[in-house]
Design a protein around this motif. Structure first.
Motif, PDB file in Angstrom:
ATOM      1  N   VAL A 254       0.836  -1.208   0.000  1.00 39.46           N
ATOM      2  CA  VAL A 254       0.000   0.000   0.000  1.00 39.46           C
ATOM      3  C   VAL A 254       0.872   1.260   0.000  1.00 39.46           C
ATOM      4  CG1 VAL A 254      -1.764   1.295   1.238  1.00 39.46           C
ATOM      5  CG2 VAL A 254      -1.904  -1.185   1.143  1.00 39.46           C
ATOM      6  N   VAL A 255       1.988   1.239   0.728  1.00 41.28           N
ATOM      7  CA  VAL A 255       2.881   2.394   0.755  1.00 41.28           C
ATOM      8  C   VAL A 255       3.411   2.691  -0.650  1.00 41.28           C
ATOM      9  CG1 VAL A 255       5.124   3.233   1.574  1.00 41.28           C
ATOM     10  CG2 VAL A 255       3.537   2.173   3.176  1.00 41.28           C
ATOM     11  N   VAL A 256       3.724   1.636  -1.394  1.00 42.01           N
ATOM     12  CA  VAL A 256       4.161   1.812  -2.784  1.00 42.01           C
ATOM     13  C   VAL A 256       3.044   2.481  -3.588  1.00 42.01           C
ATOM     14  CG1 VAL A 256       4.849   0.633  -4.911  1.00 42.01           C
ATOM     15  CG2 VAL A 256       5.771  -0.113  -2.703  1.00 42.01           C
ATOM     16  N   TRP A 257       1.817   2.053  -3.346  1.00 38.49           N
ATOM     17  CA  TRP A 257       0.670   2.658  -4.035  1.00 38.49           C
ATOM     18  C   TRP A 257       0.511   4.130  -3.648  1.00 38.49           C
ATOM     19  CZ3 TRP A 257      -3.613   0.568  -7.029  1.00 38.49           C
ATOM     20  CH2 TRP A 257      -3.367  -0.721  -7.513  1.00 38.49           C
ATOM     21  N   VAL A 258       0.754   4.444  -2.380  1.00 43.18           N
ATOM     22  CA  VAL A 258       0.648   5.844  -1.938  1.00 43.18           C
ATOM     23  C   VAL A 258       1.632   6.716  -2.701  1.00 43.18           C
ATOM     24  CG1 VAL A 258       1.079   7.415  -0.009  1.00 43.18           C
ATOM     25  CG2 VAL A 258      -0.220   5.324   0.373  1.00 43.18           C
ATOM     26  N   MET A 259       2.892   6.279  -2.744  1.00 44.57           N
ATOM     27  CA  MET A 259       3.911   7.074  -3.428  1.00 44.57           C
ATOM     28  C   MET A 259       3.624   7.154  -4.926  1.00 44.57           C
ATOM     29  SD  MET A 259       5.540   7.903  -0.800  1.00 44.57           S
ATOM     30  CE  MET A 259       6.936   8.778  -1.474  1.00 44.57           C
ATOM     31  N   GLY A 260       3.155   6.050  -5.490  1.00 48.44           N
ATOM     32  CA  GLY A 260       2.803   6.051  -6.901  1.00 48.44           C
ATOM     33  C   GLY A 260       1.637   6.978  -7.206  1.00 48.44           C
ATOM     34  N   THR A 261       0.650   7.016  -6.292  1.00 42.24           N
ATOM     35  CA  THR A 261      -0.505   7.902  -6.470  1.00 42.24           C
ATOM     36  C   THR A 261      -0.075   9.367  -6.454  1.00 42.24           C
ATOM     37  OG1 THR A 261      -1.915   6.289  -5.326  1.00 42.24           O
ATOM     38  CG2 THR A 261      -2.778   8.507  -5.565  1.00 42.24           C
ATOM     39  N   ILE A 262       0.799   9.709  -5.513  1.00 43.21           N
ATOM     40  CA  ILE A 262       1.294  11.092  -5.436  1.00 43.21           C
ATOM     41  C   ILE A 262       1.959  11.483  -6.747  1.00 43.21           C
ATOM     42  CG2 ILE A 262       2.955  12.610  -4.298  1.00 43.21           C
ATOM     43  CD1 ILE A 262       2.465  11.043  -1.715  1.00 43.21           C
ATOM     44  N   SER A 263       2.772  10.581  -7.289  1.00 42.27           N
ATOM     45  CA  SER A 263       3.486  10.873  -8.537  1.00 42.27           C
ATOM     46  C   SER A 263       2.541  10.932  -9.732  1.00 42.27           C
ATOM     47  CB  SER A 263       4.571   9.824  -8.773  1.00 42.27           C
ATOM     48  OG  SER A 263       5.258  10.065  -9.972  1.00 42.27           O
ATOM     49  N   LEU A 264       1.636   9.962  -9.831  1.00 46.67           N
ATOM     50  CA  LEU A 264       0.723   9.912 -10.977  1.00 46.67           C
ATOM     51  C   LEU A 264      -0.192  11.132 -11.040  1.00 46.67           C
ATOM     52  CD1 LEU A 264      -0.348   6.148 -11.085  1.00 46.67           C
ATOM     53  CD2 LEU A 264       0.850   7.411 -12.882  1.00 46.67           C
ATOM     54  N   PHE A 265      -0.585  11.631  -9.884  1.00 46.50           N
ATOM     55  CA  PHE A 265      -1.478  12.791  -9.840  1.00 46.50           C
ATOM     56  C   PHE A 265      -0.723  14.111 -10.006  1.00 46.50           C
ATOM     57  CE2 PHE A 265      -5.797  11.462  -8.135  1.00 46.50           C
ATOM     58  CZ  PHE A 265      -5.636  10.140  -8.542  1.00 46.50           C
ATOM     59  N   GLY A 266       0.597  14.019 -10.109  1.00 54.28           N
ATOM     60  CA  GLY A 266       1.381  15.233 -10.287  1.00 54.28           C
ATOM     61  C   GLY A 266       1.536  16.042  -9.010  1.00 54.28           C
ATOM     62  N   TYR A 267       1.297  15.406  -7.859  1.00 56.91           N
ATOM     63  CA  TYR A 267       1.462  16.091  -6.588  1.00 56.91           C
ATOM     64  C   TYR A 267       2.917  15.990  -6.131  1.00 56.91           C
ATOM     65  CZ  TYR A 267      -3.658  15.544  -6.411  1.00 56.91           C
ATOM     66  OH  TYR A 267      -4.992  15.566  -6.695  1.00 56.91           O
ATOM     67  N   LYS A 268       3.233  16.725  -5.072  1.00 59.19           N
ATOM     68  CA  LYS A 268       4.555  16.670  -4.479  1.00 59.19           C
ATOM     69  C   LYS A 268       4.435  16.377  -2.988  1.00 59.19           C
ATOM     70  CE  LYS A 268       6.719  19.846  -7.774  1.00 59.19           C
ATOM     71  NZ  LYS A 268       7.516  21.101  -7.943  1.00 59.19           N
ATOM     72  N   ILE A 269       5.528  15.909  -2.410  1.00 58.77           N
ATOM     73  CA  ILE A 269       5.520  15.580  -0.990  1.00 58.77           C
ATOM     74  C   ILE A 269       5.672  16.864  -0.183  1.00 58.77           C
ATOM     75  CG2 ILE A 269       6.733  14.381   0.858  1.00 58.77           C
ATOM     76  CD1 ILE A 269       7.525  12.272  -1.146  1.00 58.77           C
ATOM     77  N   SER A 270       4.641  17.178   0.573  1.00 62.62           N
ATOM     78  CA  SER A 270       4.641  18.357   1.435  1.00 62.62           C
ATOM     79  C   SER A 270       4.589  17.887   2.884  1.00 62.62           C
ATOM     80  CB  SER A 270       3.426  19.233   1.123  1.00 62.62           C
ATOM     81  OG  SER A 270       2.222  18.542   1.429  1.00 62.62           O
ATOM     82  N   LEU A 271       4.474  18.846   3.802  1.00 59.31           N
ATOM     83  CA  LEU A 271       4.401  18.497   5.213  1.00 59.31           C
ATOM     84  C   LEU A 271       3.224  17.585   5.502  1.00 59.31           C
ATOM     85  CD1 LEU A 271       5.738  19.015   7.955  1.00 59.31           C
ATOM     86  CD2 LEU A 271       4.236  20.974   8.257  1.00 59.31           C
ATOM     87  N   LEU A 272       2.115  17.738   4.751  1.00 63.61           N
ATOM     88  CA  LEU A 272       0.933  16.904   4.954  1.00 63.61           C
ATOM     89  C   LEU A 272       1.030  15.581   4.209  1.00 63.61           C
ATOM     90  CD1 LEU A 272      -2.184  19.273   4.961  1.00 63.61           C
ATOM     91  CD2 LEU A 272      -1.174  18.021   6.856  1.00 63.61           C
ATOM     92  N   THR A 273       1.284  15.643   2.890  1.00 67.56           N
ATOM     93  CA  THR A 273       1.325  14.391   2.120  1.00 67.56           C
ATOM     94  C   THR A 273       2.473  13.500   2.574  1.00 67.56           C
ATOM     95  OG1 THR A 273       2.570  15.548   0.387  1.00 67.56           O
ATOM     96  CG2 THR A 273       0.196  15.328   0.080  1.00 67.56           C
ATOM     97  N   GLY A 274       3.512  14.091   3.169  1.00 57.98           N
ATOM     98  CA  GLY A 274       4.615  13.290   3.686  1.00 57.98           C
ATOM     99  C   GLY A 274       4.215  12.412   4.856  1.00 57.98           C
ATOM    100  N   LEU A 275       3.093  12.747   5.511  1.00 61.12           N
ATOM    101  CA  LEU A 275       2.606  11.938   6.631  1.00 61.12           C
ATOM    102  C   LEU A 275       1.785  10.739   6.182  1.00 61.12           C
ATOM    103  CD1 LEU A 275       1.388  14.748   9.075  1.00 61.12           C
ATOM    104  CD2 LEU A 275       3.528  13.476   9.191  1.00 61.12           C
ATOM    105  N   ILE A 276       1.297  10.758   4.942  1.00 69.42           N
ATOM    106  CA  ILE A 276       0.341   9.742   4.500  1.00 69.42           C
ATOM    107  C   ILE A 276       0.895   8.322   4.571  1.00 69.42           C
ATOM    108  CG2 ILE A 276      -1.045   8.922   2.544  1.00 69.42           C
ATOM    109  CD1 ILE A 276      -1.509  11.794   1.760  1.00 69.42           C
ATOM    110  N   PRO A 277       2.130   8.048   4.094  1.00 73.45           N
ATOM    111  CA  PRO A 277       2.612   6.658   4.193  1.00 73.45           C
ATOM    112  C   PRO A 277       2.561   6.116   5.610  1.00 73.45           C
ATOM    113  CG  PRO A 277       4.049   7.925   2.751  1.00 73.45           C
ATOM    114  CD  PRO A 277       3.106   8.904   3.381  1.00 73.45           C
ATOM    115  N   SER A 278       3.007   6.910   6.586  1.00 72.09           N
ATOM    116  CA  SER A 278       2.986   6.446   7.979  1.00 72.09           C
ATOM    117  C   SER A 278       1.560   6.295   8.482  1.00 72.09           C
ATOM    118  CB  SER A 278       3.750   7.440   8.862  1.00 72.09           C
ATOM    119  OG  SER A 278       5.051   7.650   8.375  1.00 72.09           O
ATOM    120  N   ILE A 279       0.690   7.242   8.127  1.00 68.57           N
ATOM    121  CA  ILE A 279      -0.708   7.158   8.561  1.00 68.57           C
ATOM    122  C   ILE A 279      -1.382   5.931   7.967  1.00 68.57           C
ATOM    123  CG2 ILE A 279      -2.971   8.266   8.340  1.00 68.57           C
ATOM    124  CD1 ILE A 279      -1.613  10.957   8.631  1.00 68.57           C
ATOM    125  N   ILE A 280      -1.096   5.636   6.700  1.00 68.81           N
ATOM    126  CA  ILE A 280      -1.688   4.466   6.045  1.00 68.81           C
ATOM    127  C   ILE A 280      -1.233   3.186   6.733  1.00 68.81           C
ATOM    128  CG2 ILE A 280      -1.576   3.073   3.933  1.00 68.81           C
ATOM    129  CD1 ILE A 280      -3.588   5.266   3.713  1.00 68.81           C
TER     130      ILE A 280
END
Length: 835
Positions: A254-280
């Protein structure tokens, strides 16, 4: 339906795992391209008037937040040898790629009068470079006579000085910023090593670079910690290597999917999105925990692994789906805020919570179907004698001490509401960094010697082309500058008024007493000199503070990071009243529109407009905008969760009873914020909707079991509650403890916001466990008659056999032909079991 899904997954498990492997490889390929975010996200709506004005300001005058300052306070810097090293540092930094310019003591210029050409020119004060200490001292006296630089580059009282390094905006908001900062740091560190002079760093480019680096390092750290904490917790609960390995595999996918989703959507890792892998990782583990607990529970009853795995899907599927849906609601509501960073956070988290559900529902049964059945030692956790004792104690309280429960609940809620009343809303530019951080220590240095470094701008539109250079308007600018100079949290202001004062001083051969605006007699002479400034440093400086039409003048300031409350007081209680006094008066109508003030002369209709703007104001306003939107998100989450529960149970009484225990933790969390002086800010406001979405899972789990036990116990509420507490309570405690320990790791963050989120989330979820194990059954005992009306449209109606072991006949396991050693064995009841 879930029986068919269960059989399909077990029967096609190998194909499904191959599909997952291919899709995960695809997501992993794109995850390689994920990038860090290098700028402060704009959270104010593009349609906001202040945001639109700030955009126009940057088009006219350029960026206001691209200056890195390096400060020092050491008397030895004014000694010839070290001053020469400072000059070399200034020259070296100016050559760094991405640096547009450097203003420092050795590069300062003075304005001089060219009598022959009847114009002003500039010359470097320290050119040629002094070769003796007396010569250096005399030139330093020249700098001291230039009032324009006092409080800007040098503090004449304390001897502190700084380098103002302007970074190219093209580098500022890209990955190249880190390289620029590293190259500058290499030069300044060498300077410190050679001179033994301590340097201090501040400015938005530096703060952003530090935060970006910390976000990247903490994302990796928390991901490892989350995996470690959940792995240890799972092993303690299940005492099985496979019960740890397979959930870890699921979460890793799932963590791989999280990082892949961020990239596919053209987003970048910010203070918030950087927490998502750990939260997931944290919120995904309960999916596998429910599945494993159910698998072990079923297997011990009948010893049929295939049947147990199939029932895991058919009987846990709906509850897990609903749990994931309510959890996802806590994140998805952020997509309705139309704020980029929250929208991205909600999209990525919401999607991957459902991805977690799908992957766990496939991989857990599929992988365990290839493994040996659980041993008696591994099933021992089902007895959970210490937990059963605790649950029996809760059952005793619910049945025998209900008045006491309500008494303490009223007491705690009263205290919490008092705490909520004390909660303050306040935001700082570097709010997320700890007090002991070097960034805050350096910031304190600049606030002590230069009154701050955070950009603040005041733009005066005179309403007439070339109106800025009219003497009455310059006098008003100078009067406003004089007032701003008295404010202890503001730096010395810079404006065209200061430049004209410097020109007057130059006209009188640099006499410090002539640093003033010209009078009516002097005006024509001095302005005739200024009129010939067609090029050179003077012209560039003039254009930095007056627009191309000569209609608007800029007053540039730096402000201490005193927080939104003091900044609001400064603007509304001090600056605005002073603006009224300077630009208002008899016969002038004043319109105050937020950060814009309009002064209209009643007799002529002439209008002067004053705008307060800058990165600092927009950041503070953005945080308030964020908090307001998060309040709306909480309300929306509450409505959506209510809708899901209503759809699931089709009972108003159940909806009300289920929501009360889950609102209590949020109220207590709010009370703790007030009692422990934790301010309401974006990071702390964020937790409420997330906590609601996660905490409601325990209520659904308990109520589903309770509804089933009502049937099994002849609609006897008391017996149903006792059975529900003992049987559902164990898994509720398991999952809540995993969530608690998972979120508590964020309390070790260096970011204040992340730390507050970790503490408040973990406390809220732990309180939610007890409210769902004590308050929820207490409310059922008090207000549920046990009478049950069949609601065919309720989702739970098709799920009444959630714990009914007599429904195995519904599973046509003869459809399954599961082979391990190319052999099949027909067990009892005609059901096929793998050998």
């Amino acid at each position: 339906m879930w029986n068919k899904i269960a059989i399909f997954i077990i029967k096609n498990r190998l194909r499904l795992m191959l599909v997952l492997a291919v899709l995960t490889a695809f997501m992993g390929y794109h995850a390689r391209n994920v990038e860090m975010s290098y700028d402060f996200a704009n959270v104010v709506s593009p349609d906001d008037p202040d945001m639109q004005y700030f955009s126009r300001f940057k088009q006219t005058f350029g960026e206001d937040g691209n200056v890195l300052v390096v400060g020092m306070q050491d008397k030895s810097i004014y000694q010839l040898e070290k001053f020469k090293q400072l000059q070399e540092l200034t020259q070296q930094v100016s050559k760094v790629e991405g640096v547009k310019g450097v203003i420092a003591l050795p590069s300062l210029v003075q304005v001089v009068k060219d009598t022959a050409e009847r114009k002003f020119t500039t010359q470097n004060i320290f050119a040629p470079f002094p070769q003796t200490q007396p010569r250096l001292d005399s030139l330093l006296q020249v700098v001291e006579n230039q009032n324009f630089y006092n409080g800007q580059i040098i503090n004449q009282k304390t001897g502190a000085t700084l380098l103002a390094i302007t970074v190219d905006p093209a580098y500022l908001n890209s990955a190249r910023r880190v390289e620029v900062m590293d190259n500058i740091a290499a030069l300044t560190e060498q300077f410190t090593k050679d001179t033994k002079i301590q340097l201090h760093y501040a400015g938005l480019p530096y703060v952003r670079a530090v935060m970006t680096t910390k976000v990247a390092s903490e994302m990796k750290l928390f991901l490892v910690l989350a995996l470690l904490v959940t792995a240890v917790t799972l092993f303690i609960f299940f005492r099985s290597f496979y019960a740890v390995l397979i959930p870890m595999l699921v979460i890793s996918v799932v963590v791989v999917w999280v990082m892949g989703t961020i990239s596919l959507f053209g987003y970048k890792i910010s203070l918030l999105t950087g927490l998502i892998p750990s939260i997931i990782v944290v919120i995904g583990i309960p999916n596998t925990t429910y599945l494993l607990a159910r698998y072990h529970f079923d297997y011990r009853r009948h010893g049929n692994k295939v049947l147990a795995l199939t029932r895991v899907i058919s009987k846990i599927g709906l509850v897990n789906l609903v749990n994931n849906a309510t959890t996802a609601i806590g994140f998805i509501v952020f997509t309705f805020t139309h704020i980029a960073i929250l929208y991205e956070f909600g999209v990525v988290a919401g999607i991957n919570i459902f991805v977690t559900f799908i992957i766990s529902m496939i991989l857990v049964p599929a992988l365990f179907s290839y493994l040996p059945p659980p041993t008696e030692r591994q099933l021992r956790h089902l007895d959970a004698k210490p937990l059963n004792k605790l649950l029996e104690f809760f059952d005793f309280i619910v049945h025998r001490k209900r008045p006491l429960v309500y008494f303490f609940l009223t007491l705690i809620l009263g205290l919490s509401f008092w705490g909520i009343y004390k909660v303050k809303t306040v935001s700082y530019m570097v709010d997320d960094l700890p007090e002991e951080s070097s960034v805050n220590a350096d910031l304190a240095f600049f606030e002590q010697h230069f009154n701050g470094v955070m950009p603040l701008e005041i733009i005066v539109d005179t309403g007439n082309k070339q109106g800025v250079m009219r003497l009455p308007n310059l006098r008003k600018l100078a009067e406003l500058e004089g007032f701003l100079h008295t404010q202890p949290i503001l730096s010395a202001p810079i404006s065209v008024a200061g430049l004209v004062k410097t020109a007057t001083q130059a006209f009188y051969e640099g006499d410090p007493s002539s640093y003033r605006l010209p009078d009516n007699t002097e005006r024509n002479f001095i302005f005739s000199y200024l009129a010939k400034q067609n090029d050179g440093a003077n012209q560039k400086l003039l254009r930095a503070f007056v627009d191309s039409t000569g209609q608007s003048a800029r007053i540039s300031l730096k402000v201490a990071d005193v927080g939104s409350r003091q900044l609001d007081t400064l603007i509304n209680k001090r600056i605005k009243p002073q603006l009224r006094e300077i630009y208002g008066g008899e016969g002038v109508t004043v319109a105050d529109e937020g950060n814009t003030m309009r002064f209209t002369r009643d007799d002529s209709g002439a209008e002067t407009t004053v705008n307060l703007t800058g990165t600092t104001l927009l950041f503070i306003k953005g945080n308030q905008y964020l908090i307001n939107n998060l309040r709306s998100s909480l309300l929306l989450a509450f409505v959506l969760v209510t809708f899901v529960i209503a759809l699931l149970f089709k009972s108003v009484r159940v909806v009300v009873i289920s929501l009360i225990p889950n609102m209590i933790p949020l109220i207590i969390a709010g009370g703790l914020m007030g009692l422990f002086n934790i301010p309401l800010k974006p990071s702390t406001a964020l937790i409420f909707s997330i906590a609601l979405g996660i905490a409601i899972d325990d209520s659904i789990h308990f109520l589903a079991k309770y509804r089933s036990e009502l049937h099994a116990n002849g609609f006897n509420v008391s017996k149903a509650i006792t059975s529900s507490l003992i049987e559902a309570g164990t898994s509720m405690i398991y999952t809540s403890l995993i969530l608690f320990f998972g979120f508590v790791i964020f309390a070790f963050s260096e970011f204040g916001g992340t730390k507050a989120l970790g503490i408040l989330m973990s406390v809220s979820l732990l309180i939610a466990l007890f409210t769902n194990l004590i308050i929820l059954p207490t409310l059922l005992m008090s207000f549920d008659s046990g009478k049950y009306i069949h609601e065919p449209d309720a989702l739970i109606e098709g799920y009444e056999e959630y714990y009914d072991e007599d429904s195995d006949a519904e599973l046509d396991l003869a459809q399954l032909r599961l082979k391990l050693d190319q052999e099949e064995q027909e067990p009892e009841n005609g059901k096929v079991q793998r050998v």
